[in-house]
Design a protein around this motif. Structure first.
Motif, PDB file in Angstrom:
ATOM      1  N   ALA A 140       1.322  -2.711  -7.520  1.00 60.14           N
ATOM      2  CA  ALA A 140       2.234  -1.702  -8.055  1.00 60.14           C
ATOM      3  C   ALA A 140       1.731  -1.182  -9.403  1.00 60.14           C
ATOM      4  O   ALA A 140       1.786   0.016  -9.667  1.00 60.14           O
ATOM      5  CB  ALA A 140       3.635  -2.289  -8.198  1.00 60.14           C
ATOM      6  N   THR A 153      15.470   5.968  -1.936  1.00 60.14           N
ATOM      7  CA  THR A 153      15.800   5.876  -0.515  1.00 60.14           C
ATOM      8  C   THR A 153      17.242   6.303  -0.256  1.00 60.14           C
ATOM      9  O   THR A 153      17.605   6.580   0.869  1.00 60.14           O
ATOM     10  CB  THR A 153      15.612   4.451   0.019  1.00 60.14           C
ATOM     11  N   LEU A 204      14.993   3.969  -6.434  1.00 61.84           N
ATOM     12  CA  LEU A 204      13.783   4.039  -5.612  1.00 61.84           C
ATOM     13  C   LEU A 204      13.692   5.379  -4.890  1.00 61.84           C
ATOM     14  O   LEU A 204      12.606   5.867  -4.596  1.00 61.84           O
ATOM     15  CB  LEU A 204      13.799   2.879  -4.610  1.00 61.84           C
ATOM     16  N   PHE A 213      -5.289   6.255  -1.286  1.00 60.22           N
ATOM     17  CA  PHE A 213      -4.378   7.334  -0.901  1.00 60.22           C
ATOM     18  C   PHE A 213      -4.649   8.513  -1.821  1.00 60.22           C
ATOM     19  O   PHE A 213      -3.815   8.905  -2.629  1.00 60.22           O
ATOM     20  CB  PHE A 213      -2.920   6.893  -1.073  1.00 60.22           C
ATOM     21  N   SER A 214      -5.830   9.102  -1.714  1.00 57.99           N
ATOM     22  CA  SER A 214      -6.206  10.134  -2.664  1.00 57.99           C
ATOM     23  C   SER A 214      -6.152  11.489  -1.988  1.00 57.99           C
ATOM     24  O   SER A 214      -5.919  11.600  -0.792  1.00 57.99           O
ATOM     25  CB  SER A 214      -7.612   9.880  -3.182  1.00 57.99           C
ATOM     26  N   ARG A 251       7.289   5.625  -9.364  1.00 56.06           N
ATOM     27  CA  ARG A 251       8.081   4.397  -9.276  1.00 56.06           C
ATOM     28  C   ARG A 251       7.259   3.292  -8.611  1.00 56.06           C
ATOM     29  O   ARG A 251       6.719   3.495  -7.529  1.00 56.06           O
ATOM     30  CB  ARG A 251       9.334   4.639  -8.417  1.00 56.06           C
ATOM     31  N   GLY A 252       7.171   2.159  -9.274  1.00 58.88           N
ATOM     32  CA  GLY A 252       6.519   1.010  -8.654  1.00 58.88           C
ATOM     33  C   GLY A 252       7.593   0.061  -8.158  1.00 58.88           C
ATOM     34  O   GLY A 252       8.681  -0.003  -8.729  1.00 58.88           O
ATOM     35  N   ILE A 253       7.318  -0.662  -7.066  1.00 60.54           N
ATOM     36  CA  ILE A 253       8.345  -1.552  -6.527  1.00 60.54           C
ATOM     37  C   ILE A 253       7.739  -2.875  -6.110  1.00 60.54           C
ATOM     38  O   ILE A 253       6.628  -2.923  -5.586  1.00 60.54           O
ATOM     39  CB  ILE A 253       9.072  -0.883  -5.327  1.00 60.54           C
ATOM     40  N   LYS A 271      -0.978   1.749  -9.994  1.00 65.57           N
ATOM     41  CA  LYS A 271      -0.627   3.167  -9.938  1.00 65.57           C
ATOM     42  C   LYS A 271      -0.005   3.629 -11.248  1.00 65.57           C
ATOM     43  O   LYS A 271       0.401   4.781 -11.364  1.00 65.57           O
ATOM     44  CB  LYS A 271       0.360   3.433  -8.794  1.00 65.57           C
ATOM     45  N   GLY A 331      -3.859   1.945  -3.252  1.00 61.39           N
ATOM     46  CA  GLY A 331      -3.235   2.995  -4.060  1.00 61.39           C
ATOM     47  C   GLY A 331      -4.220   4.085  -4.435  1.00 61.39           C
ATOM     48  O   GLY A 331      -3.898   5.272  -4.397  1.00 61.39           O
ATOM     49  N   PRO A 384      10.622   8.054  -2.350  1.00 63.58           N
ATOM     50  CA  PRO A 384       9.794   7.209  -3.193  1.00 63.58           C
ATOM     51  C   PRO A 384       8.448   7.866  -3.479  1.00 63.58           C
ATOM     52  O   PRO A 384       7.874   8.521  -2.611  1.00 63.58           O
ATOM     53  CB  PRO A 384       9.600   5.948  -2.346  1.00 63.58           C
ATOM     54  N   GLY A 385       7.968   7.706  -4.691  1.00 66.46           N
ATOM     55  CA  GLY A 385       6.686   8.292  -5.062  1.00 66.46           C
ATOM     56  C   GLY A 385       5.975   7.446  -6.099  1.00 66.46           C
ATOM     57  O   GLY A 385       6.469   6.379  -6.482  1.00 66.46           O
ATOM     58  N   VAL A 386       4.837   7.958  -6.566  1.00 60.47           N
ATOM     59  CA  VAL A 386       3.981   7.153  -7.442  1.00 60.47           C
ATOM     60  C   VAL A 386       4.593   6.898  -8.812  1.00 60.47           C
ATOM     61  O   VAL A 386       4.113   6.039  -9.540  1.00 60.47           O
ATOM     62  CB  VAL A 386       2.604   7.818  -7.649  1.00 60.47           C
TER      63      VAL A 386
END
Lengths: 276, 273
Positions: B161, B56, B54, B104-105, B79-81, B164, B101, B75-77
């Motif tokens: 998730a 962290t 992830l 957040f543009s 990776r989905g969690i 994205k 998601g 963490p960034g786009v």
């Protein structure tokens, strides 16, 4: 015979029991007042209800002989304006620093110890300083309220921000949010209902600081009036003023709660039907 | 498939906290489209592994590559969690959760307020609705998470998730808090989405049978070396890396694993379904 912990009054019983203590207090006052007035008709300590009515009539519905103003409304307006300014500014400061401290470690490191230290200063102890620095006008009274309650709001909101589940913040990062976007869309909306709660809890202190400041230096205001007429033992004015302040405080608390219910339905659904 | 470049590569990854070695010598590679189920006794570093993926936490030694480049340190786009809980935002309706998601543009309104306006907003709404439909939440679009059941909340978290289009999807015991019946529905859903969207999935689970049923590959985390004097001296590794074939009876494979010598934790971990 069921246990007393299992027995609950019905709806009417609850209302009746709620009124009962007030009725007893009232009855107690009336009999004590009657007894004193029977002994001395000019007694000022426990005035009869007719004196209250006269005093309210004089303060609220007749222009003052000296200034031509309706004193009670003038006092109410002055006090509420100070209170609104003080609480409003405190709320804004609390929101900005509370969320900032909770979210940005580089803001928390310098600010958190400072806020803790400031919150430990008894605000009344620095009231003379405020009078010296800001003069005897409105500013020093507003500043006293701000100094008195904003550290509490800051610390509360900082804790609330800390308590947001870390999972949410991680999720927001994987959705591509930058720090500001996450604060604006994820943190701020969730802290707003907590801000209202914090303000409701600190309103009592705000009133305390307001009345104390007005008692010492003011030319109008509810606290000023109470302390002014104290010199003439005017219980017929003081008691209605106290009741009026209580009613105002209750109305504010109630409106804030309604506002929160209307504006943040998700928060109250999440909290369940906890009715405080 | 065979000559495809791996999407994720772990080269000699170690994770230690001071003297305490949690993970050691992880050398693994995963291709796009694989579904890796990760099982292991509690305290064996599954969660640490997920945190490394992830972003962290960072590896003490070695490197993790995503598409050949080092994984970014936060963490960034890509990776989905989906966590077991708290993956959705309680102050937003299901639809708003899914639109976030896109909101957040890098547009002006996105940067200032984290919101979209006009056409971009209605596009985001359409995309979100389509995804909600796919996970079976179209009727709940305007409800808040507190009005949704646990299973529905997890569906929402998955939808959020997937919108994205992450390179890898990380699932941290996503169904651990759900009732068995609902868990089965969720297995169906995630299996379908995996096939349909060609996802690369890493799923941590406590439930061995879940790991066998869902994945295309199963990793068992365990300690190979033990020092009774200093249990923290050695870290866990992937002791079994088992390709799963769903046309075969995976229950047989699982029973074999449970009875294998050298996997003392596994028998205690879970019984066969």
């Amino acid at each position: 015979m069921t246990r007393i912990i299992n027995r609950t009054p019905n709806r009417y019983g609850r209302i009746l029991l709620g009124i009962l203590p007030f009725a007893i207090l009232l009855l107690f006052y009336l009999s004590a007042s009657d007894a004193r007035l029977a002994e001395n008709p000019n007694d000022k300590l426990l005035p009869a209800f007719s004196s209250f009515a006269e005093a309210i009539e004089r303060m609220a519905f007749e222009p003052s002989k000296r200034t031509g103003e309706y004193l009670m409304w003038q006092d109410t307006g002055a006090s509420l304006a100070r209170l609104a300014m003080g609480v409003g500014i405190s709320g804004l400061i609390g929101l900005i620093i509370g969320i900032g401290n909770g979210m940005v470690p580089y803001m928390r490191s310098p600010l958190s110890p400072l806020v803790t230290a400031l919150s430990l200063i008894p605000p009344m102890a620095i009231l003379p300083i405020l009078f010296i620095v800001f003069g005897l006008g409105e500013l020093s009274k507003v500043v006293l309220i701000v100094i008195g309650i904003s550290p509490i709001i800051i610390r509360d909101l900082q804790l609330r921000t800390d308590a947001l589940p870390n999972e949410q913040l991680l999720k927001a990062q994987t959705l591509g949010g930058n720090s500001w976007q996450i604060i604006v869309r994820v943190v701020l909306p969730q802290i707003m209902p907590r801000l209202i709660e914090a303000v409701r809890l600190t309103l009592g202190s705000a009133w305390l600081f307001l009345i104390a400041a007005e008692a010492i230096a003011a030319t109008e205001g509810l606290g000023y009036r109470i302390f002014l007429v104290r010199r003439y033992l005017s219980m017929d004015v003081i008691l209605p003023y106290v009741l009026w302040i209580t009613a105002l405080a209750f109305a504010m608390d109630w409106s804030l709660k309604r506002l929160s219910l209307l504006a943040f339905p998700w928060y109250h659904k999440e909290q369940g039907s906890r009715d405080d | 498939m065979t000559d495809q470049k791996p999407i994720i590569e772990l080269n000699n990854v170690w994770k230690e906290y001071g003297d305490n070695v949690v993970l050691e010598r992880l050398n693994l590679s995963v291709k796009a489209g694989e579904f890796v189920s990760i099982v292991g006794a509690s305290g064996c570093g599954k969660t640490t592994f997920l945190n490394l993926m992830l972003g962290t936490e960072q590896a003490s030694r070695g490197e993790i590559l995503l598409d050949g480049a080092p994984l970014s340190a936060e963490p960034g786009v890509e990776r989905g969690i989906v966590f077991q809980r708290y993956s959705v935002f309680p102050h937003m309706t299901a639809l708003q959760n899914c639109m976030l998601g896109d909101e957040f543009s890098r547009s002006l309104s996105g940067l200032l307020l984290g919101r979209l306006v006009g056409k971009a907003k209605s596009d985001a709404r359409d995309r979100a609705m389509a995804m909600l439909e796919k996970v079976g939440l179209a009727n709940a679009a305007n409800r808040y998470p507190s009005e949704l059941s646990g299973g529905m909340q997890q569906r929402l978290a998955i939808a959020q998730a997937l919108l994205k289009q992450p390179r890898i999807l990380l699932l941290d015991e996503p169904f651990g808090a759900l009732d068995p019946g609902i868990r089965k529905d969720m297995h169906g859903l995630i299996g379908e989405l995996w096939q349909e969207q060609q996802l690369t999935v890493f799923m941590i689970t406590h439930d061995l049978s879940e790991g066998f049923q869902l994945g295309s590959r199963l990793w068992v985390f365990d300690k190979l070396r033990h020092d009774p004097q200093a249990p923290e001296r050695f870290g866990a590794q992937v002791t079994f890396d088992i390709p799963l074939h769903h046309d075969h009876a995976s229950a047989e494979q699982m029973n074999e694993l449970v009875t294998l010598p050298g996997t003392p934790h596994m028998a205690a971990l879970n019984s066969a379904s």
